[in-house]
Scaffold this motif. Structure first.
Motif, mmCIF file in Angstrom:
data_model
loop_
_atom_site.group_PDB
_atom_site.id
_atom_site.type_symbol
_atom_site.label_atom_id
_atom_site.label_comp_id
_atom_site.label_asym_id
_atom_site.label_seq_id
_atom_site.Cartn_x
_atom_site.Cartn_y
_atom_site.Cartn_z
ATOM 1 N N CYS A 1 -36.862 -26.620 45.055
ATOM 2 C CA CYS A 1 -35.517 -26.350 44.555
ATOM 3 C C CYS A 1 -34.607 -25.895 45.700
ATOM 4 O O CYS A 1 -35.058 -25.594 46.806
ATOM 5 C CB CYS A 1 -35.558 -25.273 43.473
ATOM 6 N N LYS A 2 -33.314 -25.842 45.428
ATOM 7 C CA LYS A 2 -32.369 -25.346 46.420
ATOM 8 C C LYS A 2 -32.594 -23.849 46.648
ATOM 9 O O LYS A 2 -33.030 -23.144 45.735
ATOM 10 C CB LYS A 2 -30.937 -25.581 45.939
ATOM 11 N N PRO A 3 -32.308 -23.343 47.862
ATOM 12 C CA PRO A 3 -32.494 -21.904 48.117
ATOM 13 C C PRO A 3 -31.786 -21.006 47.113
ATOM 14 O O PRO A 3 -32.298 -19.946 46.757
ATOM 15 C CB PRO A 3 -31.915 -21.737 49.520
ATOM 16 N N SER A 4 -30.618 -21.440 46.641
ATOM 17 C CA SER A 4 -29.859 -20.618 45.684
ATOM 18 C C SER A 4 -30.499 -20.584 44.305
ATOM 19 O O SER A 4 -30.115 -19.769 43.456
ATOM 20 C CB SER A 4 -28.421 -21.152 45.568
ATOM 21 N N GLU A 5 -31.486 -21.465 44.065
ATOM 22 C CA GLU A 5 -32.114 -21.552 42.748
ATOM 23 C C GLU A 5 -33.547 -21.032 42.748
ATOM 24 O O GLU A 5 -34.272 -21.185 41.758
ATOM 25 C CB GLU A 5 -32.098 -23.009 42.267
#
Length: 492
Positions: A227-231
């Motif tokens: 997943c994306k780092p923000s997620e």
């Protein structure tokens, strides 16, 4: 150690669900130990990862595709940071076609490795070309382990020279290690500031955060690692420790709860015990401060000072995203400086200004990661009480920089002196009225003039630009602060 080894053994099965064939190559991970210290009572104190790497669980581990590294154990266990970095990079370059994943513990550590390559690639190519090991690598066990890997390879040396000799280093990771599928580093919390740099060096390879851990305990896994780092969310493993949670309440953008600035284990009072809730009772979307009771001390809850948000559930197990480390204002690498510590350090430094009748009107700070390694920046607005006195010479501000550094904790000073993971502290002197301008800007964005307080750390790019536009002078710490392995100033 057994529980830590168990959680490491779970990482590859999770990754294999998302990235196939990782068992057909190696990981190039830059792992390091740090020097040990002793407490006033004579007990050995060392970082949790140093303890793990030195243990038989790591040194005598059975074959596991996830821990099949390009770096021999001896290079990881070398206490000299230069020799360890050089030998690990040399082995990683030599086995470049076998590398399927790269990483370090923190994003800052991996970027430091790439910066090391920028400085020393010609020397590394010479060793690969001739099958030699630079004479500066004097650790016998390191030389012996590396010599089993490195053989003369002029073709590979030519390839590395060609790539490193280009004007741009964009995508250097995928160019030198073409089979790399992802970068395994922590990029949540304060480490998120390094994401643009990692994207530049890797041409946007996936940034993977595999697990959540601290000195107190290893907690859980990211079950969706691509997943994306923000997620990123972590599923806590209930058998690692006993979890409890203090609800966090937002107050004008701040974080408050019933525990304030706890940094050492202590028993919770009756009121706090009543507020604590169990793992099964957390609510979706709510934020909590994590409190753990480890197997080593069941009666001693250890506040980790981490603020987490419930993002979902795996079956009935809650999943959490990391929000912030409570009270931390500055961090470059593994260092954590809170507001009280920074205030005391600045107070100590101001004694150098007394002979010049100068006072500090206001200040703030910034973790500058545009340099490698990153460094602390302090913005000072000064007032001269008697303008007829002599101007403040640059050497005085240099003394201020050094005093601040020597007032900070041993983890910061070790990063400066031994690990070279933190650059010299910088003080920037700003024009008179700068912090009034800062307040005006904050109010224009909706802040209340009655409740406005100067932030002790800034991150918002427009604010940093405002401060930098009004800098009239700057200086750096002239030398490293005092620090000696085994004789650290002990901080709880």
């Amino acid at each position: 150690m057994g529980r830590r080894s168990t959680i490491y053994s779970l990482l590859m099965p999770v990754m294999n669900q998302h990235v196939p064939d990782l068992d057909k190559g190696k990981g190039m991970y830059f792992l390091f130990i740090k020097s040990e210290a002793k407490t006033p009572g004579g007990l050995v104190a060392r970082p949790v990862l140093t303890s793990y790497y030195k243990s038989s669980h790591f040194r005598n581990r059975p074959f596991d595709p996830y821990t099949n590294y390009t770096s021999p154990n001896e290079t990881i266990l070398c206490p000299d940071s230069y020799q360890s970095m050089y030998s690990q990079m040399l082995c990683g370059l030599y086995q470049n076609k076998e590398v399927l994943r790269v990483g370090a513990v923190f994003a800052s550590g991996f970027i430091r490795a790439i910066r090391f390559l920028e400085k020393h690639w010609s020397l590394l190519c010479k060793d690969i070309r001739n099958g030699t090991i630079d004479p500066l690598i004097t650790d016998t066990s390191v030389r012996e382990s590396v010599s089993k890997i490195i053989k003369p390879n002029p073709k590979l040396a030519d390839f590395i020279e060609g790539e490193c000799g280009r004007e741009s280093w964009q995508g250097i990771i995928t160019r030198l290690w073409p089979n790399t599928k992802y970068i395994d580093v922590i990029v949540t919390g304060t480490m998120s500031q390094y994401i643009p740099t990692l994207d530049y060096y890797s041409n946007g390879l996936p940034l993977v955060c595999t697990m959540y851990a601290s000195s107190e305990c290893y907690f859980g896994l990211n079950l969706k690692p691509m997943c994306k780092p923000s997620e990123v969310s972590y599923t806590l493993i209930p058998t690692m420790c006993y979890y409890e949670f203090l609800p966090v309440h937002r107050n004008n953008g701040g974080v408050t709860n019933s525990i304030n600035s706890i940094s050492v284990p202590k028993s919770l009072n009756e009121k706090e015990q009543q507020e604590l809730i169990d793992l099964v009772d957390v609510k979706l979307g709510q934020e909590y401060e994590l409190v753990v009771t480890t197997y080593a001390g069941k009666s001693v809850p250890v506040p980790s000072r981490d603020v987490l948000r419930v993002t979902g559930f795996k079956n009935k197990a809650p999943q959490f995203s990391f929000v912030c480390r409570k009270n931390v204002v500055l961090s470059i690498d593994s260092d954590k400086t809170d507001e009280v510590e920074l205030q005391n350090a600045v107070k100590n430094a101001l004694t150098h200004l007394v002979p010049f009748d100068a006072t500090l009107v206001e200040y703030t700070s910034f973790a500058d990661t545009t340099t490698i390694p990153g460094h602390y920046v302090l913005y000072w607005e000064l007032r001269r009480l008697d303008k007829s006195t002599a101007q403040i010479p640059p050497s005085v501000f240099e003394d201020c920089c050094l005093t601040i550094e020597e007032s900070l904790n041993s983890v910061y000073r070790q990063g400066r002196v031994s690990d070279k993971s933190i650059g010299p502290l910088e003080i920037k002197i700003v024009e008179s009225g700068t912090f009034d301008k800062l307040m005006d800007y904050a109010i224009s964005l909706g802040a209340s003039i009655n409740q406005y307080k100067t932030p002790r750390c800034v991150k918002f790019a427009p604010i940093v630009e405002l401060l930098n536009s009004r800098v009239v002078d700057s200086c750096f710490s002239p030398k490293c602060p005092k620090w000696a392995p085994g004789h650290k100033q002990w901080h709880n």
